[in-house]
Design an enzyme around this catalytic site. Structure first.
Site: not given
Length: 251
Positions: A101, A198, A228
């Site tokens: 991320s 996601d 995610h």
């Protein structure tokens, strides 16, 4: 689990980290926004590295985990500086960066800062430029006015009971760290992993990164139904498979 080591950066921030000595290249895990080095992916990779005799580094950015500082005082540049300081102080030789991320953005900044040391990169739902493209761009006029006037706003989160506080400094400082507006050469094996379910960092971000970056060995894997967190046993296995693929290409 052993207590983490501590490094004080030249900015005076005390950064906690775990470093496992082993064969190189060293695998460096860079976590996400408000994540820490005790998360599922970080610990899984620590165990994988130890079993393989692999050199491995994980850390907490300032304001995260057990490092010093208040999260609300931090910004992308601070967390990049934290990561780079630990990497340069603790490791030597070639590196494989694994960024989750926000850590994907941090890993790209590290790769731009010390390109001669990077021999591979794995992005997990990588989120380059998210402060501008996935926050500021989506704010309403009222939210933009509030963050400029009051210095912060709260955003609902699926990962905490209380809102995420987003500061004006996070947005403004992030504009100095954008990587998708200028050339982004990734001249080493690069593997991008992305879940189709996601909703925090949608697949369009991965496709944009794939399209923007230049390099002869960049691949994107889309995983149907993955969210995610990307932390199911199957997803975790894909991460280590991607690292192994990158390491194989360096031989």
């Amino acid at each position: 689990m052993t207590e983490p080591h501590q490094l004080t950066t030249k900015q005076g921030r005390r950064i906690a980290y775990h470093f496992t000595k082993g064969q190189g290249p060293c695998v460096v895990f860079l976590g996400g926004f408000k994540s820490d080095m005790t998360g599922t992916k970080a610990v899984y990779l620590q165990d994988w590295a130890e079993a393989a005799g692999r050199s491995f580094l994980r850390l907490d950015y300032s304001g995260h985990g057990v490092s010093s500082g208040d999260f609300l005082d931090g910004a992308i540049g601070d967390w990049f500086e934290d990561a780079l300081a630990v990497i340069e102080a603790v490791t030597s030789g070639p590196l494989v960066l694994v960024g989750s991320s926000m850590g994907g953005w941090i890993s790209l900044l590290v790769a731009k800062a010390i390109p001669v040391r990077i021999v591979g990169l794995v992005g997990i739902a990588a989120a380059p430029d998210f402060t501008e493209d996935n926050m500021w761009a989506d704010f309403t006029d009222a939210q933009r006015a509030n963050i400029m006037d009051k210095g912060q706003i709260g955003l609902p989160s699926d990962y905490a009971d209380s809102p995420y506080i987003i500061t004006r400094r996070l947005i403004e400082e992030g504009r100095n760290r954008l990587v998708l507006r200028t050339a982004l050469p990734l001249n080493f094996p690069t593997r991008l992993l992305q879940g189709t379910a996601d909703i925090d960092v949608p697949p369009s971000v991965a496709l944009r990164l794939l399209d923007h970056a230049t390099g002869e060995d960049i691949r994107l894997t889309l995983v149907k139904g993955a969210d995610h967190r990307f932390s199911t046993p199957a997803c975790l296995a894909l991460i280590t498979d991607a690292i192994a693929d990158v390491l194989k290409a360096t031989n």
